[in-house]
Design an enzyme around this catalytic site. Structure first.
Site, short mmCIF file in Angstrom:
data_model
loop_
_atom_site.label_atom_id
_atom_site.label_comp_id
_atom_site.label_asym_id
_atom_site.label_seq_id
_atom_site.Cartn_x
_atom_site.Cartn_y
_atom_site.Cartn_z
N HIS A 105 0.84 -1.20 0.00
CA HIS A 105 0.00 0.00 0.00
C HIS A 105 0.87 1.25 0.00
O HIS A 105 2.09 1.19 0.18
CB HIS A 105 -0.99 0.00 1.18
CG HIS A 105 -0.38 0.27 2.52
ND1 HIS A 105 -1.12 0.73 3.59
CD2 HIS A 105 0.89 0.17 2.98
CE1 HIS A 105 -0.33 0.89 4.63
NE2 HIS A 105 0.89 0.55 4.30
N CYS A 121 5.66 6.40 4.62
CA CYS A 121 4.54 5.59 4.14
C CYS A 121 3.91 6.20 2.88
O CYS A 121 3.05 5.58 2.26
CB CYS A 121 3.48 5.43 5.23
SG CYS A 121 4.09 4.50 6.64
N HIS A 161 4.94 0.05 -0.21
CA HIS A 161 5.71 -0.89 0.61
C HIS A 161 4.74 -1.97 1.06
O HIS A 161 3.52 -1.78 0.99
CB HIS A 161 6.35 -0.17 1.81
CG HIS A 161 5.33 0.47 2.71
ND1 HIS A 161 4.82 1.72 2.47
CD2 HIS A 161 4.71 -0.01 3.81
CE1 HIS A 161 3.93 2.00 3.40
NE2 HIS A 161 3.83 0.97 4.22
N HIS A 193 3.29 -5.27 3.66
CA HIS A 193 3.13 -5.77 5.03
C HIS A 193 2.64 -7.21 4.98
O HIS A 193 1.92 -7.59 4.05
CB HIS A 193 2.08 -4.97 5.80
CG HIS A 193 2.48 -3.55 6.07
ND1 HIS A 193 3.43 -3.21 6.99
CD2 HIS A 193 2.06 -2.39 5.52
CE1 HIS A 193 3.57 -1.90 7.01
NE2 HIS A 193 2.76 -1.36 6.13
N ASP A 207 -4.94 -10.80 -0.68
CA ASP A 207 -3.58 -11.36 -0.66
C ASP A 207 -2.83 -11.05 -1.95
O ASP A 207 -3.35 -11.21 -3.05
CB ASP A 207 -3.64 -12.88 -0.45
CG ASP A 207 -2.27 -13.45 -0.12
OD1 ASP A 207 -1.47 -12.77 0.56
OD2 ASP A 207 -1.99 -14.59 -0.56
N HIS A 208 -1.60 -10.57 -1.78
CA HIS A 208 -0.73 -10.22 -2.91
C HIS A 208 -1.36 -9.19 -3.84
O HIS A 208 -1.25 -9.28 -5.06
CB HIS A 208 -0.25 -11.46 -3.66
CG HIS A 208 0.78 -12.21 -2.89
ND1 HIS A 208 0.46 -12.98 -1.79
CD2 HIS A 208 2.12 -12.29 -3.01
CE1 HIS A 208 1.57 -13.50 -1.29
NE2 HIS A 208 2.59 -13.09 -2.00
N GLU A 238 -0.57 -4.88 11.53
CA GLU A 238 0.14 -4.39 10.34
C GLU A 238 1.62 -4.73 10.45
O GLU A 238 2.27 -5.10 9.46
CB GLU A 238 -0.06 -2.87 10.24
CG GLU A 238 0.61 -2.23 9.06
CD GLU A 238 0.45 -0.72 9.08
OE1 GLU A 238 0.22 -0.14 8.02
OE2 GLU A 238 0.58 -0.11 10.17
#
Ligand code: NI
Length: 152
Positions: free
Chosen positions: A18, A37, A43, A45, A83-84, A132
């Site tokens: 995100h 951020c 980046h 998580h 996911d991904h 997170e």
């Protein structure tokens, strides 16, 4: 008939990227608010989601809810959705910053449909917990926000 209420919690994991950014603000303002951020390349998580449900313990099965049903629902509705992915590209975040607070609300709105999906109206969504990082986690207990599709 048993009226004993128990709570059930189960954890799931997914990875996503995100970037914290508000389109309406300038680049300088975004950098000032979100710091690193706001990095334009984003980046990632490894998120941990813990869902907590409560309901009567079924006297026949001894269970609040069937974990296989919860796993199937979570796989289809949450993990496959997030996911991904890059969270910023998802429809759910078109008008919302991809903070973990907002992710928590979105995941609440999804799990709020679980009870209905298994025809188990006494099942209640109590809490969504999203980690997170090892240091940051967020909880939502369902108060005070109208998220489309959610129920109490
Ligand atoms: Ni982040």
């Amino acid at each position: 008939m048993s009226r004993v209420i128990a709570h059930l919690s189960r954890r799931y994991r997914f990875s996503a990227s995100h970037r914290l950014h508000v389109d309406a603000l300038s680049e300088e303002q975004n950098r000032a608010i979100f710091g690193k951020c706001n990095n334009p390349f984003g980046h990632g998580h490894d998120y941990v989601v813990e869902v907590t449900l409560s309901g009567p313990v079924d006297p026949a099965t001894g269970m609040v809810a069937n974990l296989a049903d919860l796993d199937r629902f979570t796989r289809q509705e949450v993990l496959e959705r997030f996911d991904h992915t890059n969270l910023n590209t998802l429809e759910a975040f078109r008008d919302r910053v991809t903070t973990t607070e907002n992710l928590c609300l979105e995941i609440w709105s999804i799990f709020s449909l679980f009870a209905e999906s298994v025809d188990h109206p006494q099942l209640k969504l109590e809490r969504i917990h999203v980690e997170e990082t090892g240091n940051n986690s967020f909880d939502y207990f369902g108060e005070g926000v109208s998220v489309p599709g959610r129920q109490r």
